[in-house]
Motif scaffolding. Structure first.
Motif, PDB file in Angstrom:
ATOM      1  N   ILE A   3      57.897  21.285  63.086  1.00  0.00           N
ATOM      2  CA  ILE A   3      58.009  21.156  61.634  1.00  0.00           C
ATOM      3  C   ILE A   3      59.468  21.377  61.233  1.00  0.00           C
ATOM      4  O   ILE A   3      60.104  22.347  61.663  1.00  0.00           O
ATOM      5  CB  ILE A   3      57.135  22.190  60.911  1.00  0.00           C
ATOM      6  CG1 ILE A   3      55.671  22.062  61.337  1.00  0.00           C
ATOM      7  CG2 ILE A   3      57.264  22.051  59.399  1.00  0.00           C
ATOM      8  CD1 ILE A   3      54.779  23.178  60.813  1.00  0.00           C
ATOM      9  N   TYR A   4      59.989  20.483  60.373  1.00  0.00           N
ATOM     10  CA  TYR A   4      61.360  20.639  59.876  1.00  0.00           C
ATOM     11  C   TYR A   4      61.368  20.292  58.388  1.00  0.00           C
ATOM     12  O   TYR A   4      61.626  19.161  57.988  1.00  0.00           O
ATOM     13  CB  TYR A   4      62.312  19.736  60.658  1.00  0.00           C
ATOM     14  CG  TYR A   4      63.781  20.078  60.471  1.00  0.00           C
ATOM     15  CD1 TYR A   4      64.283  21.319  60.823  1.00  0.00           C
ATOM     16  CD2 TYR A   4      64.671  19.137  59.956  1.00  0.00           C
ATOM     17  CE1 TYR A   4      65.628  21.627  60.675  1.00  0.00           C
ATOM     18  CE2 TYR A   4      66.017  19.428  59.808  1.00  0.00           C
ATOM     19  CZ  TYR A   4      66.487  20.675  60.173  1.00  0.00           C
ATOM     20  OH  TYR A   4      67.828  20.976  60.019  1.00  0.00           O
ATOM     21  N   VAL A   5      61.038  21.279  57.555  1.00  0.00           N
ATOM     22  CA  VAL A   5      60.941  21.065  56.107  1.00  0.00           C
ATOM     23  C   VAL A   5      61.671  22.185  55.375  1.00  0.00           C
ATOM     24  O   VAL A   5      61.976  23.236  55.946  1.00  0.00           O
ATOM     25  CB  VAL A   5      59.468  21.010  55.639  1.00  0.00           C
ATOM     26  CG1 VAL A   5      58.728  19.870  56.322  1.00  0.00           C
ATOM     27  CG2 VAL A   5      58.763  22.342  55.909  1.00  0.00           C
ATOM     28  N   ALA A   6      61.927  21.972  54.096  1.00  0.00           N
ATOM     29  CA  ALA A   6      62.580  22.979  53.257  1.00  0.00           C
ATOM     30  C   ALA A   6      61.903  23.019  51.896  1.00  0.00           C
ATOM     31  O   ALA A   6      61.649  21.979  51.284  1.00  0.00           O
ATOM     32  CB  ALA A   6      64.071  22.656  53.086  1.00  0.00           C
ATOM     33  N   GLY A   7      61.579  24.224  51.439  1.00  0.00           N
ATOM     34  CA  GLY A   7      61.047  24.397  50.094  1.00  0.00           C
ATOM     35  C   GLY A   7      59.564  24.132  49.941  1.00  0.00           C
ATOM     36  O   GLY A   7      59.023  24.246  48.840  1.00  0.00           O
ATOM     37  N   ILE A   8      58.875  23.753  51.020  1.00  0.00           N
ATOM     38  CA  ILE A   8      57.427  23.538  50.974  1.00  0.00           C
ATOM     39  C   ILE A   8      56.796  24.240  52.179  1.00  0.00           C
ATOM     40  O   ILE A   8      57.477  24.538  53.166  1.00  0.00           O
ATOM     41  CB  ILE A   8      57.045  22.040  50.983  1.00  0.00           C
ATOM     42  CG1 ILE A   8      57.554  21.337  52.260  1.00  0.00           C
ATOM     43  CG2 ILE A   8      57.571  21.342  49.742  1.00  0.00           C
ATOM     44  CD1 ILE A   8      57.085  19.906  52.413  1.00  0.00           C
ATOM     45  N   ASP A   9      55.505  24.486  52.106  1.00  0.00           N
ATOM     46  CA  ASP A   9      54.780  25.137  53.190  1.00  0.00           C
ATOM     47  C   ASP A   9      53.920  24.097  53.906  1.00  0.00           C
ATOM     48  O   ASP A   9      52.837  23.739  53.439  1.00  0.00           O
ATOM     49  CB  ASP A   9      53.907  26.272  52.654  1.00  0.00           C
ATOM     50  CG  ASP A   9      53.093  26.958  53.747  1.00  0.00           C
ATOM     51  OD1 ASP A   9      53.391  26.736  54.940  1.00  0.00           O
ATOM     52  OD2 ASP A   9      52.161  27.714  53.408  1.00  0.00           O
ATOM     53  N   ALA A  10      54.419  23.604  55.025  1.00  0.00           N
ATOM     54  CA  ALA A  10      53.624  22.700  55.856  1.00  0.00           C
ATOM     55  C   ALA A  10      52.909  23.460  56.963  1.00  0.00           C
ATOM     56  O   ALA A  10      51.967  22.942  57.568  1.00  0.00           O
ATOM     57  CB  ALA A  10      54.530  21.630  56.467  1.00  0.00           C
ATOM     58  N   LEU A  11      53.348  24.693  57.229  1.00  0.00           N
ATOM     59  CA  LEU A  11      52.767  25.468  58.320  1.00  0.00           C
ATOM     60  C   LEU A  11      51.319  25.873  58.030  1.00  0.00           C
ATOM     61  O   LEU A  11      50.448  25.758  58.905  1.00  0.00           O
ATOM     62  CB  LEU A  11      53.620  26.709  58.575  1.00  0.00           C
ATOM     63  CG  LEU A  11      53.167  27.649  59.693  1.00  0.00           C
ATOM     64  CD1 LEU A  11      53.123  26.929  61.026  1.00  0.00           C
ATOM     65  CD2 LEU A  11      54.079  28.867  59.773  1.00  0.00           C
ATOM     66  N   THR A  12      51.047  26.333  56.799  1.00  0.00           N
ATOM     67  CA  THR A  12      49.699  26.814  56.474  1.00  0.00           C
ATOM     68  C   THR A  12      48.644  25.716  56.613  1.00  0.00           C
ATOM     69  O   THR A  12      47.626  25.929  57.285  1.00  0.00           O
ATOM     70  CB  THR A  12      49.679  27.431  55.064  1.00  0.00           C
ATOM     71  OG1 THR A  12      50.507  28.602  55.063  1.00  0.00           O
ATOM     72  CG2 THR A  12      48.269  27.823  54.661  1.00  0.00           C
ATOM     73  N   PRO A  13      48.819  24.547  56.011  1.00  0.00           N
ATOM     74  CA  PRO A  13      47.786  23.513  56.196  1.00  0.00           C
ATOM     75  C   PRO A  13      47.676  23.045  57.641  1.00  0.00           C
ATOM     76  O   PRO A  13      46.573  22.709  58.103  1.00  0.00           O
ATOM     77  CB  PRO A  13      48.228  22.380  55.265  1.00  0.00           C
ATOM     78  CG  PRO A  13      49.670  22.636  54.975  1.00  0.00           C
ATOM     79  CD  PRO A  13      49.844  24.107  55.033  1.00  0.00           C
ATOM     80  N   LEU A  14      48.777  23.030  58.358  1.00  0.00           N
ATOM     81  CA  LEU A  14      48.716  22.608  59.749  1.00  0.00           C
ATOM     82  C   LEU A  14      47.971  23.629  60.602  1.00  0.00           C
ATOM     83  O   LEU A  14      47.105  23.269  61.411  1.00  0.00           O
ATOM     84  CB  LEU A  14      50.140  22.407  60.280  1.00  0.00           C
ATOM     85  CG  LEU A  14      50.271  21.845  61.697  1.00  0.00           C
ATOM     86  CD1 LEU A  14      49.477  20.554  61.867  1.00  0.00           C
ATOM     87  CD2 LEU A  14      51.736  21.620  62.029  1.00  0.00           C
ATOM     88  N   ALA A  15      48.260  24.916  60.394  1.00  0.00           N
ATOM     89  CA  ALA A  15      47.543  25.959  61.139  1.00  0.00           C
ATOM     90  C   ALA A  15      46.054  25.968  60.792  1.00  0.00           C
ATOM     91  O   ALA A  15      45.193  26.175  61.660  1.00  0.00           O
ATOM     92  CB  ALA A  15      48.173  27.322  60.843  1.00  0.00           C
ATOM     93  N   ALA A  16      45.748  25.723  59.497  1.00  0.00           N
ATOM     94  CA  ALA A  16      44.348  25.716  59.056  1.00  0.00           C
ATOM     95  C   ALA A  16      43.550  24.568  59.680  1.00  0.00           C
ATOM     96  O   ALA A  16      42.323  24.647  59.826  1.00  0.00           O
ATOM     97  CB  ALA A  16      44.288  25.613  57.532  1.00  0.00           C
ATOM     98  N   ALA A  17      44.243  23.508  60.059  1.00  0.00           N
ATOM     99  CA  ALA A  17      43.566  22.356  60.681  1.00  0.00           C
ATOM    100  C   ALA A  17      43.233  22.607  62.150  1.00  0.00           C
ATOM    101  O   ALA A  17      42.638  21.738  62.804  1.00  0.00           O
ATOM    102  CB  ALA A  17      44.430  21.114  60.542  1.00  0.00           C
ATOM    103  N   ASP A  18      43.618  23.756  62.664  1.00  0.00           N
ATOM    104  CA  ASP A  18      43.263  24.198  64.019  1.00  0.00           C
ATOM    105  C   ASP A  18      43.781  23.259  65.107  1.00  0.00           C
ATOM    106  O   ASP A  18      42.987  22.648  65.858  1.00  0.00           O
ATOM    107  CB  ASP A  18      41.747  24.361  64.137  1.00  0.00           C
ATOM    108  CG  ASP A  18      41.344  25.045  65.449  1.00  0.00           C
ATOM    109  OD1 ASP A  18      42.212  25.690  66.074  1.00  0.00           O
ATOM    110  OD2 ASP A  18      40.167  24.924  65.832  1.00  0.00           O
TER     111      ASP A  18
END
Length: 398
Positions: free
Chosen positions: A230-245
């Motif tokens: 993941i390479y993003v700034a100012g948004i949370d892409a980690l939480t939805p990705l982790a939640a998708a298992d």
């Protein structure tokens, strides 16, 4: 006799005149976004770090070689046209010697030609994209912030790439994200690792459902180690990705460090490895010790990602003013090219060819401590500048 008395009077008056420009105020403009984007937190950290850096470097006097330092702050609202106008105003109406900015790589790109038109220095902090010191940049642009290649050279090193590594990337669809993924692919060249998918999302994306499915589909049947970077700034892409298992497909997540509020989400991925620009507990040097102590005393929290960057920018400017024979732009440029100075991260050096500040990065592994609000990036290894293949963006000597 009258002529002699007149000459003596003039000489006497001159004897009591201060040296030319000795008490002139030097104006530094912070031209960055303070409203209109989630990235405004980055700018506010930069401001705090910059002011603390001036205080540290001048021992609280805010004076360098007899010149009082005045900081002017302007809000670009994260709009390229506004940024261009405010930078021109800072150089012109405000007579700023040097400007510092901006926060978004896309907005900062629009500011580069204004520095050249006004023949004054723009010190880029904290925007990251490689292109900011690339072919479309110019000799008036210097950069204390790390760049995308540093992020991704370090990120690649943390993944220990080989022929068994399969990677899919998730980035935002603008200069920061695109330059980052390009740099990551460059860093993997010759390792045998495979990039099997590149996903780009709008800058303020909140729904990652379709994107995550494409990432999973691209990786789930690959024979080796499977990682989403993941390479993003100012948004949370980690939480939805982790939640998708992703673990159900034996897919791991890796990402770079971030500001402390964002690193609360990293508690979902204990043991994750990646690379970070700065974490207050990692560098061991007097400047960082002072920064941590003073920041906690004044703001009730440790300094963050971009606080250190703002301080590094201020320390660079003070070193340049102290070292330059005068305050003419050409003299400052010659002084800053190849200049090394100390920062909260340790020494940095402006590379002569393209004015990018070379600096250390840190390989980390996430530790979760219930007593700490955010995940802790524990140091695995210090990645020195000469361990990273940082391409020269442009040759300012040509």
């Amino acid at each position: 006799m009258r002529r002699l008395l007149g000459a003596l009077a003039i000489a006497g008056a001159m004897a009591f005149m201060p040296p030319a420009h000795a008490d002139d105020t030097v104006k530094i403009a912070l031209v960055h976004g303070l409203s209109g984007s989630p990235l405004e937190a980055y700018s506010k950290q930069t401001t705090n770090g910059f002011n603390l850096g001036l205080e540290y470097a001048t021992k609280g006097t805010m004076t360098v070689k007899g010149h009082k330092i005045e900081v002017i702050e302007k809000d670009t609202q994260f709009k390229p046209d506004v940024a261009r106008a405010l930078l021109a105003e800072a150089y012109g109406d405000d007579d700023a010697l040097i400007a510092v900015g901006g926060t978004s790589s896309g907005v900062t790109t629009a500011m580069l030609p204004i520095a050249e038109e006004n023949q004054k220095i723009l010190l880029v902090e904290p925007a990251v994209a490689d292109s900011l010191t690339g072919p479309n940049s110019n000799r008036y642009v210097f950069k204390t912030s790390r760049n995308s290649s540093m992020d991704m050279e370090a990120q690649a090193a943390a993944l220990k790439p080989d022929k068994d590594l399969y990677v899919a990337t998730l980035a935002q669809d603008y200069a920061f994200g695109k330059d980052g993924v390009a740099a990551f692919k460059k860093a993997l060249e010759g390792t045998g690792a495979h990039v099997v998918d590149e996903e780009y999302v709008p800058q303020n994306t909140t729904d990652f459902t379709a994107t995550i499915q494409r990432l999973f589909d691209a990786l789930k049947d690959k024979p080796g180690r499977r990682v989403i970077v993941i390479y993003v700034a100012g948004i949370d892409a980690l939480t939805p990705l982790a939640a998708a298992d992703p673990g159900r497909y034996d897919i791991k997540i890796s990402t770079g460090g971030n500001i402390l509020p964002a690193m609360k989400a990293y508690k979902q991925v204990p043991g994750m490895e990646g690379a970070i620009y700065y974490y207050y507990g990692i560098p061991k040097n007097p400047i960082n010790d002072w920064l941590v102590k003073e920041h906690e005393k004044r703001f009730g929290s440790p300094p963050d990602f971009f606080t250190a960057g703002g301080m590094a920018a201020a320390l660079a400017i003070v070193k340049a003013i102290e070292t330059s024979p005068d305050l003419k732009t050409d003299s400052l440029i010659k002084t800053m090219e190849g200049m090394s100075w100390d920062t909260p991260k340790g020494p940095m050096t402006f590379r002569k060819e393209d004015h990018q500040a070379l600096q250390e990065m840190y390989h980390f592994k996430i530790k979760v401590d219930p007593k700490v609000a955010w995940a802790i990036p524990e140091l695995v290894d210090v990645i020195k500048p000469d361990q990273m293949k940082i391409p020269v963006g442009r040759n300012n000597q040509e």
